[in-house]
Design a protein around this motif. Sequence first.
Motif, short mmCIF file in Angstrom:
data_model
loop_
_atom_site.label_atom_id
_atom_site.label_comp_id
_atom_site.label_asym_id
_atom_site.label_seq_id
_atom_site.Cartn_x
_atom_site.Cartn_y
_atom_site.Cartn_z
N PRO A 88 -17.36 7.97 1.03
CA PRO A 88 -17.75 7.65 -0.25
C PRO A 88 -17.51 8.03 -1.54
CG PRO A 88 -19.46 7.76 1.41
CD PRO A 88 -18.25 8.35 2.08
N GLU A 89 -17.04 9.32 -1.41
CA GLU A 89 -16.44 10.27 -2.86
C GLU A 89 -15.10 9.53 -2.94
OE1 GLU A 89 -17.97 11.30 -0.03
OE2 GLU A 89 -16.96 13.44 0.37
N ASP A 90 -14.43 8.88 -2.16
CA ASP A 90 -13.09 8.22 -2.56
C ASP A 90 -13.43 7.00 -3.47
OD1 ASP A 90 -12.00 9.33 0.74
OD2 ASP A 90 -11.66 10.37 -0.91
N ALA A 91 -14.43 6.62 -3.60
CA ALA A 91 -14.67 5.23 -4.36
C ALA A 91 -14.36 5.51 -5.87
CB ALA A 91 -15.90 4.77 -4.30
N ALA A 92 -13.49 4.93 -6.24
CA ALA A 92 -13.04 4.92 -7.66
C ALA A 92 -12.02 3.51 -7.99
CB ALA A 92 -12.10 6.14 -7.97
N VAL A 93 -11.54 3.52 -9.20
CA VAL A 93 -10.37 2.82 -9.62
C VAL A 93 -9.22 3.63 -9.34
CG1 VAL A 93 -9.39 1.50 -11.55
CG2 VAL A 93 -11.66 1.58 -11.27
N TYR A 94 -8.30 3.11 -8.58
CA TYR A 94 -7.10 3.75 -8.28
C TYR A 94 -6.07 3.23 -9.36
CZ TYR A 94 -8.99 6.35 -4.54
OH TYR A 94 -9.96 7.33 -3.63
N TYR A 95 -5.10 4.13 -9.99
CA TYR A 95 -4.01 3.75 -10.92
C TYR A 95 -2.92 4.43 -10.20
CZ TYR A 95 -7.82 3.02 -14.29
OH TYR A 95 -9.13 2.49 -14.81
N CYS A 96 -1.79 3.60 -10.39
CA CYS A 96 -0.74 4.18 -10.30
C CYS A 96 0.29 4.47 -11.75
CB CYS A 96 0.49 3.38 -9.28
SG CYS A 96 0.98 1.71 -9.88
N ALA A 97 1.15 5.30 -11.59
CA ALA A 97 1.75 5.42 -12.95
C ALA A 97 3.12 5.99 -12.56
CB ALA A 97 0.90 6.86 -13.62
N ALA A 98 3.99 5.75 -13.61
CA ALA A 98 5.58 6.16 -13.34
C ALA A 98 6.03 7.18 -14.47
CB ALA A 98 6.28 4.89 -13.47
N ARG A 99 6.99 8.20 -13.93
CA ARG A 99 7.28 9.15 -14.73
C ARG A 99 8.87 9.12 -14.61
NH1 ARG A 99 7.19 15.40 -14.19
NH2 ARG A 99 7.20 15.98 -16.35
N SER A 100 9.67 9.17 -15.78
CA SER A 100 11.16 9.22 -15.60
C SER A 100 11.63 10.52 -15.70
CB SER A 100 11.84 8.31 -16.71
OG SER A 100 11.60 8.87 -17.87
N ARG A 101 10.92 11.61 -16.23
CA ARG A 101 11.72 12.79 -16.37
C ARG A 101 11.40 13.87 -15.30
NH1 ARG A 101 8.41 13.16 -21.35
NH2 ARG A 101 7.34 11.97 -20.05
N TYR A 102 12.17 14.73 -14.84
CA TYR A 102 11.87 15.84 -14.09
C TYR A 102 11.45 15.08 -12.83
CZ TYR A 102 12.29 17.93 -18.79
OH TYR A 102 12.64 17.95 -20.02
N GLY A 103 10.19 16.03 -12.33
CA GLY A 103 9.92 15.56 -10.95
C GLY A 103 8.20 14.96 -10.91
N PRO A 104 7.71 14.96 -9.86
CA PRO A 104 6.29 14.36 -10.02
C PRO A 104 5.33 15.36 -10.65
CG PRO A 104 7.16 14.26 -7.68
CD PRO A 104 8.18 15.05 -8.58
N SER A 105 4.39 14.85 -11.22
CA SER A 105 3.49 15.79 -11.66
C SER A 105 2.08 15.43 -11.59
CB SER A 105 3.76 15.45 -13.25
OG SER A 105 2.72 16.31 -14.19
N TYR A 106 1.31 16.67 -11.54
CA TYR A 106 -0.43 16.51 -11.55
C TYR A 106 -1.03 15.94 -12.67
CZ TYR A 106 0.81 19.56 -7.45
OH TYR A 106 1.18 20.00 -6.01
#
Length: 124
Positions: A88-106
């Motif tokens: 139940p705590e996973d319920a949310a609106v989920y968004y994806c996002a793109a980043r062009s520089r460096y590596g993945p980010s938190y």
Amino acid sequence: QVKLVESGGGLVQPGGSLRLSCAASGFTLDYYNIGWFRQAPGKEREFVAAIGYSGGSTYYADSVKGRFTISRDNAKNTVYLQMNSLKPEDAAVYYCAARSRYGPSYYSYEYDYWGQGTQVTVSS
């Protein structure tokens, strides 16, 4: 026009699974790091998972580690988030996002493009 579109959200019972998709249009995802974030009502947007542009590096929030898997298919210009053993705590609106520089980010502020989000509801 650069666009990210999430899909695959819905209502699922606790313990169930969903697979979210993040499709890009107007640009190719090949050279972008992709992150998934989520935001529940009254809470801040939080990091869920991220993947490097080659797919060789993945990162997860502790709360989803072992249950969620991020992957990408650059040929389809799409990134996926497989969510198993949903709570139940996973319920949310989920968004994806793109980043062009460096590596993945938190950090959400380091991403350049965002989708509109897809609702995930976990309830019996």
